[in-house]
Every structure is written in structure tokens, then in C-alpha cells.
Design a protein around this motif. Structure first.
Motif, PDB file in Angstrom:
ATOM      1  N   THR A 273     -26.577  12.474 -36.655  1.00 61.62           N
ATOM      2  CA  THR A 273     -27.070  13.087 -37.886  1.00 61.62           C
ATOM      3  C   THR A 273     -26.930  14.603 -37.881  1.00 61.62           C
ATOM      4  O   THR A 273     -26.421  15.184 -38.853  1.00 61.62           O
ATOM      5  CB  THR A 273     -28.536  12.680 -38.117  1.00 61.62           C
ATOM      6  OG1 THR A 273     -28.626  11.266 -38.202  1.00 61.62           O
ATOM      7  CG2 THR A 273     -29.072  13.302 -39.392  1.00 61.62           C
ATOM      8  N   PRO A 274     -27.347  15.314 -36.831  1.00 65.25           N
ATOM      9  CA  PRO A 274     -27.143  16.776 -36.843  1.00 65.25           C
ATOM     10  C   PRO A 274     -25.682  17.173 -36.880  1.00 65.25           C
ATOM     11  O   PRO A 274     -25.328  18.163 -37.533  1.00 65.25           O
ATOM     12  CB  PRO A 274     -27.817  17.244 -35.551  1.00 65.25           C
ATOM     13  CG  PRO A 274     -28.698  16.153 -35.135  1.00 65.25           C
ATOM     14  CD  PRO A 274     -28.098  14.899 -35.634  1.00 65.25           C
ATOM     15  N   VAL A 275     -24.828  16.399 -36.207  1.00 63.43           N
ATOM     16  CA  VAL A 275     -23.404  16.736 -36.202  1.00 63.43           C
ATOM     17  C   VAL A 275     -22.826  16.613 -37.604  1.00 63.43           C
ATOM     18  O   VAL A 275     -22.130  17.513 -38.103  1.00 63.43           O
ATOM     19  CB  VAL A 275     -22.652  15.827 -35.202  1.00 63.43           C
ATOM     20  CG1 VAL A 275     -21.149  16.027 -35.331  1.00 63.43           C
ATOM     21  CG2 VAL A 275     -23.104  16.122 -33.778  1.00 63.43           C
ATOM     22  N   VAL A 276     -23.108  15.492 -38.271  1.00 64.28           N
ATOM     23  CA  VAL A 276     -22.607  15.295 -39.634  1.00 64.28           C
ATOM     24  C   VAL A 276     -23.180  16.352 -40.571  1.00 64.28           C
ATOM     25  O   VAL A 276     -22.470  16.908 -41.423  1.00 64.28           O
ATOM     26  CB  VAL A 276     -22.954  13.875 -40.118  1.00 64.28           C
ATOM     27  CG1 VAL A 276     -22.586  13.703 -41.582  1.00 64.28           C
ATOM     28  CG2 VAL A 276     -22.230  12.833 -39.268  1.00 64.28           C
ATOM     29  N   ALA A 277     -24.480  16.644 -40.418  1.00 68.86           N
ATOM     30  CA  ALA A 277     -25.110  17.634 -41.290  1.00 68.86           C
ATOM     31  C   ALA A 277     -24.507  19.022 -41.079  1.00 68.86           C
ATOM     32  O   ALA A 277     -24.275  19.765 -42.042  1.00 68.86           O
ATOM     33  CB  ALA A 277     -26.616  17.655 -41.042  1.00 68.86           C
ATOM     34  N   LEU A 278     -24.240  19.397 -39.827  1.00 62.20           N
ATOM     35  CA  LEU A 278     -23.651  20.704 -39.560  1.00 62.20           C
ATOM     36  C   LEU A 278     -22.219  20.786 -40.065  1.00 62.20           C
ATOM     37  O   LEU A 278     -21.793  21.842 -40.561  1.00 62.20           O
ATOM     38  CB  LEU A 278     -23.700  21.001 -38.063  1.00 62.20           C
ATOM     39  CG  LEU A 278     -25.069  21.409 -37.506  1.00 62.20           C
ATOM     40  CD1 LEU A 278     -24.996  21.557 -35.996  1.00 62.20           C
ATOM     41  CD2 LEU A 278     -25.550  22.710 -38.135  1.00 62.20           C
ATOM     42  N   VAL A 279     -21.461  19.704 -39.940  1.00 61.99           N
ATOM     43  CA  VAL A 279     -20.092  19.704 -40.479  1.00 61.99           C
ATOM     44  C   VAL A 279     -20.116  19.891 -41.989  1.00 61.99           C
ATOM     45  O   VAL A 279     -19.331  20.673 -42.560  1.00 61.99           O
ATOM     46  CB  VAL A 279     -19.377  18.391 -40.087  1.00 61.99           C
ATOM     47  CG1 VAL A 279     -18.055  18.257 -40.838  1.00 61.99           C
ATOM     48  CG2 VAL A 279     -19.122  18.355 -38.592  1.00 61.99           C
ATOM     49  N   LEU A 280     -21.025  19.189 -42.663  1.00 65.24           N
ATOM     50  CA  LEU A 280     -21.142  19.342 -44.106  1.00 65.24           C
ATOM     51  C   LEU A 280     -21.591  20.761 -44.471  1.00 65.24           C
ATOM     52  O   LEU A 280     -21.095  21.355 -45.434  1.00 65.24           O
ATOM     53  CB  LEU A 280     -22.138  18.309 -44.639  1.00 65.24           C
ATOM     54  CG  LEU A 280     -22.363  18.283 -46.157  1.00 65.24           C
ATOM     55  CD1 LEU A 280     -21.055  17.982 -46.870  1.00 65.24           C
ATOM     56  CD2 LEU A 280     -23.418  17.263 -46.529  1.00 65.24           C
TER      57      LEU A 280
END
Length: 558
Positions: A273-280
């Protein structure tokens, strides 16, 4: 020079794109020009880090080592977490993370993880400098700071939980740090997305945050249910699997042995979740509107100035609010027919236009009644703390209801057309807050009586309502802190300036609360509330009202 001259044949040539070179040259020039300022900021950051490490090394680490020795004593039997503690932790950890995510998103409405200074927003934003290169350093520093702080806090929390379970303290510390880092990365990404959708959030953010506070209330109800009944049922699964707050909590809960094999899925989600959120967030970073960045730079500068001037109310008023659907209250009061009812009518109308004040008054008053009813069950120092907290909660309820007087003190033009002096208006402003707070406290006392609780200790709290309302009026008319108080005097214990400023800001509730504390403590110990004590309370009320009247007069004539 040949680049700027057109060919002799008249053919149109493609102008080379030099935005990348412009960005690199501009940022390199800024780094050189701001090297002195950056060094000062770096020194300040290192000094803060040194202070934190010094305090932590002198006080924090010995306390943690003592905690370890007490929980891992050789003669202590193995610890197994109980059902009540297990259910409470399963609800408490997600509830804390819900609150952290909600407060971060709300803070991003006026500050956010991406913050520029006013010079940068004025000169560089409209230029051809690449937006991502301009905003990325601020985002990286914000994410790094949040990660370090949250990771350390999570590690300390996991370390302290070793007294509840037989697991290794290393495993618990690492799991707590994992949870903290996951929350920090997610909240930073959410802050960027809030800035990116600033216009939409300013329009519909009230509903979004209302839903968030509803979720926080559900989480708090789950914690209370788990603490009192030892189980939460379906609410536990809702908190653990309904969003990133539950997923991020599962590494720590898994290390505690509370979620079983399903915790592996939550642990994976706490990484993804943090990885996807940071990419977005990284993708949307260049699309943050210029208006949003300028607003946050202006608000940050105003708040910093107000804090340096110790004008806390002006600092709070600088925080932009969410868009109101309508400024017209749903309940309209009829116009008063007697002149003496004009000020109470205005006060009630003001509170109806801002129902949030009424809501917080209900919350603080209910907390004061609950603490007062529970005070007899405590002894010694704990009872004194509960009594002080109850008086403080009742004062905070009164402070919410005196908002109309505070608005009038900020803008004295509101009362220029009224046929009363400023000091007499201060006394008239006490009618509505005092009456509403008496009704709220009386309703709480009635609820305690219906629940079979002892209500004898609530009599001093009811009698103290007018005095605490007057103390809130003193705070409403206090104005700006005098500059001579900020200078202070140098003593072997340090400068007295901060202490003088704190006493100046809190002088109303400190004086009134100190005079009323012995009566509230006596009632908590089971002594009856006599006529002499009521007379003393009335005398304190009269003195506090005179003080509020004098403070308002001095503010008006300053």
C-alpha cells in the motif's frame, strides 16, 4: 548566436528544448545563492537532533532499560496476554492509525508534505523550471522526517509491549518500526494527493472528513467495547481489513501473536500500500496546482509570524477552513423584542452558525461530568489529577461557548452600534454560555443519577459553571501578549519568558480553578457541599466577572 539567427533560405527550424538545461542551471544557482541559509537550517536541524538524542539518552534509554529489567526478571513467570488486553490492542492500534491518517490529511489542507517558501512560489512557479525537480526535494525531506519519527515511535511502542507477551523484544521492536514506517509513507502520499486535489477537497472535504471522524468514533467505540467487555466481534475485522490503517497495524499485531496466519496477508498489504501510494503521489507531484502551493506558502508564513509574535489566536485563524455549504443556520431565531435580549440573541445566532462549537461543548461537558462522577473511586494523587482534569474539561466547554465574545474582541466594530459600553457587553456575553453550560452539566448529572451513580460530587461542578464561564471570558478578552513578558529574566533555571507567557495566557482558568479546586476535591472525598462552600463559589464568581469586565475595558481602551 547562430542559434538565434534564422537560416538564409527562410526555412522554419525547430527551436531546441532547453527546459532541462534551464532547470539544472536555475537550481544550481539557487543552491549557491542559498548556501548560507541552508547551512543555518542544517545547523538548527542538527541542534534539534542533538537535543532529542541528549534527552533521550539521559531519560528515555534508562527508563526503557529499567522497563526491560522489570518485565524480563528471572523470577517472573512467563507472560501470556489476556483476552481483554488482546481485544483492546486489536482495536487500539488501528484506531491510533486512523487518527494519524485523518490528522495528516487535515493538515495537508493548509500545509501538506510539499511546502515552498513565498519567494519560490512567486518567482519560480510561473517560470519554465521543471515542476517535479522544484517540488521533489521538499517531498523527500518531508517523507524522510515522517519516516524517522514514526519509525522510532513505532519501535518504542513495540519495545514497551514486551511486558504483555513472551516474544522477543527485538521482534516486537522491528515490527513496531515496520508499522510506523508504513503509516508514515502512506500518510505522506495521502498528503500529496490532498494537495493535488486541493480544489475538490476545499469543496467536498467537509463530507470526507466527516466520514473520517465517523470512522474514528467507531474505532474509539471499538476500543471502549474491548476494554469493558473483552471482545469486539465484527468490529475487530472491520478495523483490521477496511483500509490502510488496519493493514499497517498488522505487522505489530502479528508479532504479538494476535492475528494468526491472516496477518501475513495484512503484512504484505502494509508493504504494498505505501509503495503504490508513493508511486501515485510521485506521478501526481508535478500536477499540484500553483494556487494550492501559493496558499500553503502564504498560510505557513502567516502562522510562523503569528507564533513568533505569540499571537496564538491569529495563528489559528490563519489556517484555512473547509468550504461551508451555507452560512445560514438551519434554525433561525426570531428577532428579540427587548433591547436586553439583543446580545443573547446574537450569541445564540453565532453558535447556531458554527454548530461545531456546540458539539465540542457537549463533548467537554460530558467528559467533565464523567470525570467528576468517577473521582470518588480514586485516592490520593490520582484523585487530585482527576479533579483537575474535570475542572479543565468544564472550562474548555465554557471556552467553546464564549466564541461570540472572542469574535467581538478580535473585531470591535461588531459592537460599535450597540448602546452599551464594552465592559457591560462582556457581562452580557456571559448569559448564553453560562445558561447552556448549566443545562449541559445538569443533563449529565441527571444521566448519572439515572445510571445509579453518586451525584453528590457534581454539585460543586454545577455551582462552578458561572465562575468558569467568567474565566473563559477573561481569556476571550485578553488580547495580544505584552512584549515585555516575552523578554523575561535570566535565572540559574533558565529564562522566565516562556513561563510568564504561559501564565499570562492561562491566567483566567489558573486563578479560578485554583480557588475552586479545594471544594471539588472535598466533594470527591465524600464531604457534603455546605452553604459556606456555596458562598465561597459565589464570591469567586463575582470576582471573576469583575475581572472579565475590567479585562474587556482595558482591551477596548488600549
Amino acid at each position: 548566436m547562430s542559434d538565434s539567427v534564422a537560416p538564409a533560405t527562410g526555412a522554419r527550424t525547430r527551436v531546441p528544448d532547453r527546459s532541462g538545461d534551464c532547470t539544472a542551471d536555475t537550481l544550481r544557482f539557487l543552491r549557491e545563492a542559498r548556501s548560507g541559509t541552508r547551512q543555518e537550517k542544517r545547523r538548527s536541524a542538527w541542534f534539534i537532533a542533538y537535543t532529542v538524542l541528549l534527552v533521550g539518552g539521559c531519560w528515555g534509554i534508562p527508563a526503557l532499560l529499567q522497563w526491560t529489567s522489570s518485565t524480563r526478571a528471572a523470577d517472573r513467570p512467563p507472560v501470556q496476554i489476556g483476552e481483554q488486553a488482546s481485544a483492546t490492542l486489536l482495536a487500539l492500534v488501528p484506531a491510533v492509525l486512523v487518527l494519524a491518517l485523518l490528522l495528516t490529511a487535515r493538515g495537508a489542507m493548509w500545509r501538506g508534505p510539499v511546502l515552498l517558501d513565498r519567494a519560490t512560489t512567486g518567482f519560480l512557479l510561473p517560470s519554465a523550471v521543471d515542476r517535479r525537480a522544484l517540488l521533489a526535494p521538499g517531498l523527500r525531506s518531508s517523507v524522510a522526517l515522517a519516516t524517522v519519527v514514526s519509525g522510532v515511535a513505532g519501535a518504542v511502542a513495540g519495545f514497551l509491549l514486551q511486558g504483555l507477551v513472551p516474544q522477543s523484544w527485538i521482534l516486537l521492536t522491528l515490527a513496531g518500526s515496520w508499522t510506523g514506517v508504513s503509516v508514515a509513507l502512506t500518510t505522506s502520499a495521502v498528503g500529496v494527493l490532498v494537495e493535488r486535489n486541493d480544489r475538490w477537497m476545499s469543496r467536498y472535504g467537509r463530507g470526507v472528513f466527516a466520514a473520517g471522524w465517523l470512522l474514528a468514533a467507531v474505532a474509539a467505540a471499538g476500543v471502549w467495547t474491548a476494554w469493558t467487555q473483552g471482545r469486539t466481534g465484527w468490529l475487530q475485522d472491520l478495523l483490521l481489513w477496511s483500509g490502510p490503517w488496519g493493514w499497517a497495524s498488522q505487522p505489530l499485531l502479528w508479532a504479538l501473536g494476535l492475528v494468526g496466519t491472516a496477518g501475513a496477508v495484512g503484512t504484505v498489504l502494509s508493504v504494498g500500500t505505501p509503495v503504490v501510494a508513493l508511486v501515485l503521489a510521485w506521478r501526481e507531484l508535478p500536477a499540484i496546482p500553483q494556487a494550492a502551493l501559493r496558499l500553503r506558502a502564504t498560510v505557513a508564513a502567516q502562522i510562523s509570524t503569528s507564533v513568533l509574535m505569540l499571537d496564538l489566536r491569529q495563528a489559528r485563524s490563519g489556517v484555512p477552513r473547509l468550504k461551508e455549504r451555507s452560512s445560514t443556520p438551519r434554525l433561525r431565531l426570531p428577532m428579540p423584542r427587548h433591547p436586553l435580549l439583543l446580545v443573547p440573541w446574537r450569541d445564540l445566532t453565532c453558535l447556531l452558525r458554527n454548530p461545531r462549537r456546540l458539539g465540542w461543548a457537549v463533548v467537554w461537558s460530558g467528559l467533565a461530568v464523567g470525570l467528576t462522577a468517577a473521582a470518588p473511586s480514586f485516592t490520593s494523587t490520582a484523585q487530585q489529577i482527576v479533579v483537575v482534569l474535570s475542572l479543565a474539561a468544564e472550562y474548555l466547554a465554557a471556552a467553546q461557548l464564549t466564541e461570540p465574545a472572542r469574535l467581538e474582541s478580535d473585531d470591535q466594530r461588531r459592537s460599535t452600534n450597540l448602546p452599551w459600553t464594552f465592559k457591560s457587553l462582556a457581562l452580557q456575553h456571559s448569559a448564553v454560555p453560562g445558561g447552556l453550560l448549566l443545562a449541559l452539566t445538569g443533563a449529565g448529572a441527571l444521566a448519572c443519577a439515572l445510571a445509579g451513580r453518586d451525584t453528590a460530587g457534581l454539585l460543586p461542578l454545577l455551582a462552578a459553571v458561572p465562575a468558569l464561564t467568567a474565566a473563559a471570558l477573561v481569556s476571550s478578552y485578553r488580547g495580544v501578549v505584552p512584549m515585555h513578558l516575552t523578554i523575561g529574566v535570566n535565572t540559574p533555571m533558565g529564562n522566565t519568558g516562556p513561563g510568564q507567557v504561559a501564565v499570562w495566557y492561562l491566567r483566567g482558568p489558573l486563578a479560578v480553578g485554583t480557588l475552586l479546586f479545594p471544594l471539588a476535591r472535598s466533594a470527591a472525598q465524600g464531604h457534603p457541599y455546605a452553604v459556606t462552600q456555596l458562598a465561597w463559589t459565589l464570591a469567586v464568581t463575582a470576582a471573576a466577572l469583575w475581572w472579565a469586565r475590567r479585562t474587556a475595558h482595558r482591551l477596548h481602551t488600549r
